[in-house]
Design a protein around this motif. Structure first.
Motif, PDB file in Angstrom:
ATOM      1  N   PHE A 179      -2.630  -7.173  -3.665  1.00 57.57           N
ATOM      2  CA  PHE A 179      -0.966  -6.747  -4.162  1.00 57.57           C
ATOM      3  C   PHE A 179      -0.453  -8.351  -4.202  1.00 57.57           C
ATOM      4  N   PRO A 180       0.489  -8.204  -5.171  1.00 53.72           N
ATOM      5  CA  PRO A 180       1.343  -7.280  -5.951  1.00 53.72           C
ATOM      6  C   PRO A 180       0.337  -7.124  -7.441  1.00 53.72           C
ATOM      7  N   LYS A 181       0.564  -5.754  -7.664  1.00 50.81           N
ATOM      8  CA  LYS A 181      -0.328  -5.250  -8.864  1.00 50.81           C
ATOM      9  C   LYS A 181       0.389  -4.134  -9.734  1.00 50.81           C
ATOM     10  N   LYS A 182      -0.003  -3.906 -10.913  1.00 44.35           N
ATOM     11  CA  LYS A 182       0.749  -3.032 -11.512  1.00 44.35           C
ATOM     12  C   LYS A 182      -0.182  -1.738 -12.274  1.00 44.35           C
ATOM     13  N   PHE A 183       0.542  -0.734 -12.145  1.00 45.97           N
ATOM     14  CA  PHE A 183      -0.096   0.559 -12.673  1.00 45.97           C
ATOM     15  C   PHE A 183       0.148   0.109 -14.479  1.00 45.97           C
ATOM     16  N   PRO A 184      -0.923   0.667 -14.831  1.00 45.52           N
ATOM     17  CA  PRO A 184      -0.606   0.570 -16.568  1.00 45.52           C
ATOM     18  C   PRO A 184       0.606   1.345 -17.279  1.00 45.52           C
ATOM     19  N   PHE A 185       0.880   2.532 -16.595  1.00 49.08           N
ATOM     20  CA  PHE A 185       2.018   3.181 -17.279  1.00 49.08           C
ATOM     21  C   PHE A 185       3.484   2.865 -16.422  1.00 49.08           C
ATOM     22  N   SER A 186       4.536   3.275 -17.086  1.00 51.73           N
ATOM     23  CA  SER A 186       5.750   2.948 -16.746  1.00 51.73           C
ATOM     24  C   SER A 186       6.297   4.062 -15.845  1.00 51.73           C
ATOM     25  N   GLU A 187       7.452   3.886 -15.485  1.00 51.42           N
ATOM     26  CA  GLU A 187       8.412   4.749 -14.434  1.00 51.42           C
ATOM     27  C   GLU A 187       8.244   6.237 -14.875  1.00 51.42           C
ATOM     28  N   PHE A 188       8.542   6.472 -16.463  1.00 46.83           N
ATOM     29  CA  PHE A 188       8.941   7.620 -16.978  1.00 46.83           C
ATOM     30  C   PHE A 188       7.334   8.751 -16.808  1.00 46.83           C
ATOM     31  N   VAL A 189       6.360   8.233 -16.489  1.00 47.96           N
ATOM     32  CA  VAL A 189       4.912   8.780 -16.597  1.00 47.96           C
ATOM     33  C   VAL A 189       5.048   9.735 -15.207  1.00 47.96           C
ATOM     34  N   PRO A 190       5.173   9.234 -13.973  1.00 47.57           N
ATOM     35  CA  PRO A 190       5.267  10.230 -12.840  1.00 47.57           C
ATOM     36  C   PRO A 190       6.516  11.028 -12.750  1.00 47.57           C
ATOM     37  N   LYS A 191       7.746  10.428 -13.610  1.00 45.71           N
ATOM     38  CA  LYS A 191       8.911  11.290 -13.285  1.00 45.71           C
ATOM     39  C   LYS A 191       8.554  12.489 -14.585  1.00 45.71           C
ATOM     40  N   VAL A 192       8.201  12.293 -15.572  1.00 47.33           N
ATOM     41  CA  VAL A 192       7.953  13.479 -16.573  1.00 47.33           C
ATOM     42  C   VAL A 192       7.050  14.496 -15.936  1.00 47.33           C
ATOM     43  N   GLU A 195       0.815  -1.246   0.012  1.00 48.05           N
ATOM     44  CA  GLU A 195       0.004  -0.111   0.125  1.00 48.05           C
ATOM     45  C   GLU A 195       0.950   1.106  -0.066  1.00 48.05           C
ATOM     46  N   GLU A 196       1.946   1.322   0.692  1.00 47.58           N
ATOM     47  CA  GLU A 196       3.005   2.460   0.782  1.00 47.58           C
ATOM     48  C   GLU A 196       3.318   2.633  -0.691  1.00 47.58           C
ATOM     49  N   MET A 197       4.050   1.652  -1.364  1.00 46.76           N
ATOM     50  CA  MET A 197       4.420   1.856  -2.756  1.00 46.76           C
ATOM     51  C   MET A 197       3.270   2.522  -3.627  1.00 46.76           C
ATOM     52  N   TYR A 198       1.919   2.020  -3.388  1.00 50.78           N
ATOM     53  CA  TYR A 198       1.005   2.342  -4.130  1.00 50.78           C
ATOM     54  C   TYR A 198       0.504   3.835  -4.089  1.00 50.78           C
ATOM     55  N   LYS A 199       0.626   4.222  -2.689  1.00 48.71           N
ATOM     56  CA  LYS A 199       0.314   5.647  -2.208  1.00 48.71           C
ATOM     57  C   LYS A 199       1.421   6.499  -2.918  1.00 48.71           C
ATOM     58  N   LYS A 200       2.879   5.984  -2.855  1.00 52.90           N
ATOM     59  CA  LYS A 200       3.772   6.986  -3.299  1.00 52.90           C
ATOM     60  C   LYS A 200       3.606   7.057  -4.781  1.00 52.90           C
ATOM     61  N   VAL A 201       3.146   6.383  -5.452  1.00 50.00           N
ATOM     62  CA  VAL A 201       3.055   6.529  -6.991  1.00 50.00           C
ATOM     63  C   VAL A 201       1.939   7.377  -6.914  1.00 50.00           C
ATOM     64  N   ILE A 202       0.811   7.280  -6.420  1.00 47.85           N
ATOM     65  CA  ILE A 202      -0.184   8.224  -6.488  1.00 47.85           C
ATOM     66  C   ILE A 202       0.171   9.415  -6.335  1.00 47.85           C
ATOM     67  N   GLY A 203       0.986   9.472  -5.317  1.00 53.54           N
ATOM     68  CA  GLY A 203       1.081  10.798  -4.808  1.00 53.54           C
ATOM     69  C   GLY A 203       2.047  11.708  -5.916  1.00 53.54           C
ATOM     70  N   GLN A 204       3.046  10.888  -6.620  1.00 52.50           N
ATOM     71  CA  GLN A 204       3.747  11.619  -7.839  1.00 52.50           C
ATOM     72  C   GLN A 204       2.855  11.745  -8.820  1.00 52.50           C
ATOM     73  N   PHE A 205       2.035  10.946  -9.181  1.00 52.80           N
ATOM     74  CA  PHE A 205       1.111  11.158 -10.310  1.00 52.80           C
ATOM     75  C   PHE A 205      -0.343  10.895 -10.218  1.00 52.80           C
ATOM     76  N   PRO A 206      -1.340  11.942 -10.809  1.00 57.92           N
ATOM     77  CA  PRO A 206      -2.928  11.888 -10.385  1.00 57.92           C
ATOM     78  C   PRO A 206      -3.445  10.626 -11.234  1.00 57.92           C
ATOM     79  N   PHE A 207      -3.575   9.416 -10.530  1.00 53.09           N
ATOM     80  CA  PHE A 207      -4.124   8.528 -11.312  1.00 53.09           C
ATOM     81  C   PHE A 207      -5.294   8.071 -10.275  1.00 53.09           C
ATOM     82  N   GLN A 208      -6.444   7.639 -11.092  1.00 50.93           N
ATOM     83  CA  GLN A 208      -7.604   7.082 -10.227  1.00 50.93           C
ATOM     84  C   GLN A 208      -7.996   5.888 -10.955  1.00 50.93           C
ATOM     85  N   ASP A 209      -8.336   4.615 -10.522  1.00 52.30           N
ATOM     86  CA  ASP A 209      -8.707   3.573 -10.923  1.00 52.30           C
ATOM     87  C   ASP A 209      -9.324   2.590 -10.067  1.00 52.30           C
TER      88      ASP A 209
END
Length: 762
Positions: free
Chosen positions: A435-448, A413-427
């Motif tokens: 868990f484990p599960k995957k976001f549809p996008f790769s690392e470069f989306v929250p980074k960009v 859940e911590e990793m999930y919230k970290k990604v959500i905190g970096q990028f506005p994604f709702q699904d």
């Protein structure tokens, strides 16, 4: 004559009578006189004796009286001398004082002493020779004072030239501290508080000026300033430079009646110094210290001139200061334009902007107009945006190069919230998955996404302290962000998409990523609105073009997928090794085609996360390209002859392709839509294998024709390849009746096809 003689005789008788009458008295008198003569002789002897005694006795008195006379004469001379000396001593004292003042370099008091000496004291004793010598020396002394004071002025000018850097640094520190006080303590709108602080600063400076104005004869303008006790012990210009030489020289020249000469000389020398100060070093653009030193010198120069303006009466005037400032402003702006253009580091450009703002604020405190500097900062802002775009181009390139182009896995859940905190994604569905599960996008989306926000912050930093309205700041940020999206990020994405070694998996992930980034554009709009407080509905508000950027990138990726798929298909087709002269009928599709179909199945299986239309278009494009390539393979010029057996094998391969199309590798196609990609091949092969030329020739041109997709030129080309096959394979084929009949039939069909072609062209 007788009368006269008678008269004389009468008078003689009268005289004789009278003498006879007085004779006895005369005798008595003579007798008495004789007695008196004796007594007189005695008296004479007594007097002589007394005189001798007196002379003897009075000799000492005479000597004493003579001495007394001499003393009285000396006393009178001494008294006269004292009186004269009383007149001369002040002259000598004043002259001695003059020499002492000259010796101690107190030239202004010396000049005052010289005036008193010349006009008050010397006229009283002008007949003395030493006074004449003094009178003759007075012009020389004046020239000496004049020359020495001018020498002091030159030393002063050299001193302020050396100290202008330090003076400017001090003034800018004071401005910085005042600005910090405005922002932190007063907590008022920045511009209003700045005006107040400037007024206060100027009042304080004026007070110091009044207290240090040269008024006393002893001091002659030497500044002795004690800073008020406060927390900021920053020395002012008057603490760093002794202004007394210029005050002394000014007063001396004023007294000597050469004030105008002095003013012209001072202004001329300061103009020369201004030109030297305004000449930037050639390597100024390399470091911030180069710019800082340049600004410090300019500020120091004008702080000194402002101080001179307010502490002297007319040595410099406002018109002269304004003229110098206009020259300085134009040269400074030209130098900054030139040197800042060499700067490629956005951090240095930002620091330079802050330095220019501080430079402008400092000079504004002293009453100099700085609007042109802020206008020039708007030009530097465009350059700053360009350097930011270059920097972010490298950042985006590194992000895209280092990305693994695979969905982000999260195991907690911590990793999930970290990604959500970096990028506005709702699904909602993804949230429900365990868990484990995957976001549809790769690392470069929250980074960009985060780098775009960082870019916006960087743009905002530059707009601070530029006295811009919120609308102007918002417009600037939006325009720069649009350039970042439409140019920098778009080019970075295009470069990745166009890379030679890019794989289909990466392209698919790029399409997915850009889809999510496109959806995040509204959040970027909200982010800008929050930091600028300008609502997007405001008139003239620039809209972000992120949606267009990501759409273009996605379309480019889609096109690249199509191209990549076609290249892969071509690579498989290069493995095709048909025996066009075989007479054997095959029983299965070619190995290369089986491998190709397997590759396509696995590839389209990856397309499940793609938007439906993209996957369908890719599949249709691949099938069309495969059909076209197979047709070209069949009709290429190098294949000069082919047999019916080869066509049968080719037909098996086409059936394999049709089977693949029927299997629905990508959902969303209607029944036989995908098979239509191979319809041209299918009708052509059916025509030749079934040898149904009568139907083809009879129905040609009709909408309901069974072989509507078969072009007579294509059919003729293929027929020509089959024309001499039997003859080449079997030299005795001409003796076989069936073969001869077949050749005749081929010739006949070929002739009819040529007729169709010619009639069609006509």
């Amino acid at each position: 004559m007788e009368k006269l003689e008678t008269r004389i005789r009468n008078h003689d008788r009268e005289i004789e009578k009278m003498c006879n009458f007085h004779y006895q008295g005369f005798v008595d008198s003579i007798t008495e006189l004789l007695k008196v003569r004796g007594e007189a002789q005695k008296l004479k002897n007594q007097v002589t004796d007394t005189n001798r005694k007196l002379q003897h006795e009075g000799k000492e008195l005479v000597i004493a009286m003579e001495e007394l006379k001499q003393c009285r004469l000396q006393q009178r001379n001494i008294s006269a001398t004292v009186d004269k000396l009383m007149l001369c001593l002040p002259v000598l004292e004043m002259y001695s004082k003059l020499r002492e003042q000259m010796k101690t370099k107190r030239h202004y008091p010396a000049l005052k002493t010289l005036e008193h000496l010349e006009h008050t004291y010397l006229p009283q004793v002008s007949h003395y020779r030493f006074c004449k010598v003094m009178v003759d020396n007075i012009p020389k002394l004046r020239e000496e004072i004049k020359d020495v004071s001018m020498s002091d002025l030159k030393d002063f000018l050299e001193s302020i030239r050396k100290h202008s850097d330090k003076i400017g640094e001090t003034a800018m520190k004071q401005a910085q501290q005042q600005r910090n006080l405005d922002n932190i303590i007063l907590q008022q709108p920045r511009i209003g508080s700045k005006r107040k602080s400037k007024k206060e600063a100027y009042t304080i400076f004026d007070t110091e000026i009044e207290s240090t104005s040269p008024k006393s004869e002893q001091d002659s303008g030497i500044l002795d300033v004690e800073d008020e006790e406060d927390d900021e012990e920053v020395p002012g210009a008057q603490d760093l430079v002794d202004f007394s030489p210029v005050y002394r020289c000014l007063h001396i020249y004023s007294v000597l009646g050469a004030r105008e000469t002095f003013e012209n000389y001072y202004r001329k020398q300061r103009r020369k110094q201004a030109r030297l100060v305004l000449q930037p070093p050639s390597n100024m653009h390399e470091t911030l210290d180069g710019y800082r030193k340049y600004f410090n010198q300019i500020v120091g120069f004008f702080v000194v001139e402002d101080h001179i303006l307010h502490t002297t009466q007319g040595l410099v005037n406002r018109a002269y200061i304004d003229e110098l400032w206009e020259m300085a402003l134009s040269k400074t702006i030209a130098a900054l334009r030139t040197h800042s253009s060499y700067c490629s580091d956005p951090n240095l450009v930002l620091d330079l902007k802050n330095l220019i703002v501080l430079f402008a604020d400092t000079l504004q405190v002293y009453g100099f107009p700085v609007n042109q500097l802020f206008d020039m900062l708007l030009e530097i802002r465009d350059q700053y945006s360009e350097t930011l775009l270059k920097k972010w181009s490298g950042i985006f390139r590194n992000i895209l190069d280092s990305d693994n182009y695979s969905p982000i896995p999260v195991t907690s859940e911590e990793m999930y919230k970290k990604v959500i905190g970096q990028f506005p994604f709702q699904d909602a569905e993804l949230e429900k998955q365990p868990f484990p599960k995957k976001f549809p996008f790769s690392e470069f989306v929250p980074k960009v996404y985060n780098q775009i926000k960082e870019f916006i912050y960087a743009c905002l930093k530059f707009s601070e302290d530029l006295h811009l309205s919120s609308t102007e700041v918002d417009d600037m940020i939006r325009k720069s962000t649009n350039l970042l999206l439409t140019r920098t990020l778009s080019n970075s994405l295009q470069n990745v998409i166009k890379r030679k070694n890019i794989g289909l998996t990466e392209l698919v992930q790029i399409i997915i990523n850009t889809t999510h980034l496109e959806k995040s554009c509204k959040y970027l709009e909200e982010f800008i609105t929050n930091i600028t407080n300008v609502l997007p509905e405001t008139v003239h508000t620039t809209k972000l073009y992120g949606t267009t950027t990501f759409k273009d990138a996605r379309h480019a990726a889609e096109e690249e997928i199509y191209t990549n798929l076609n290249q892969k298909i071509d690579q498989f087709l290069q493995l095709a090794d048909y025996d066009w002269m075989t007479g054997d009928l095959g029983s299965k599709a070619s190995d290369y085609l089986v491998d190709l179909i397997a590759f396509l199945r696995s590839t389209f299986a990856v397309f499940t996360h793609l938007p439906g239309k993209v996957a369908q278009t890719a599949c249709m494009s691949a099938c069309k390209h495969l059909a076209t390539s197979l047709m070209q393979l069949l009709l290429e010029a190098e294949v000069r002859q082919l047999t019916l057996g080869a066509l049968q094998q080719f037909n098996l391969d086409v059936r394999e392709c049709e089977q693949f199309a029927r299997s629905g590798p990508v959902p969303g196609f209607q029944e036989d839509t995908l098979q239509l990609a191979f319809i041209d091949l299918r009708q052509l092969l059916d025509l030749f294998i079934q040898w149904d030329w009568s139907t083809y020739l009879a129905d040609y041109g009709q909408p309901t024709c069974k072989y509507l997709r078969v072009n007579p030129v294509t059919a003729l080309t293929l027929l020509e390849k089959m024309k001499d096959t039997s003859r080449k394979n079997n030299m005795f084929a001409q003796f076989r009746k069936n073969e001869r009949d077949k050749q005749k039939l081929i010739d006949t069909v070929a002739k009819q096809l040529r007729g169709l072609i010619s009639s069609h062209h006509s």
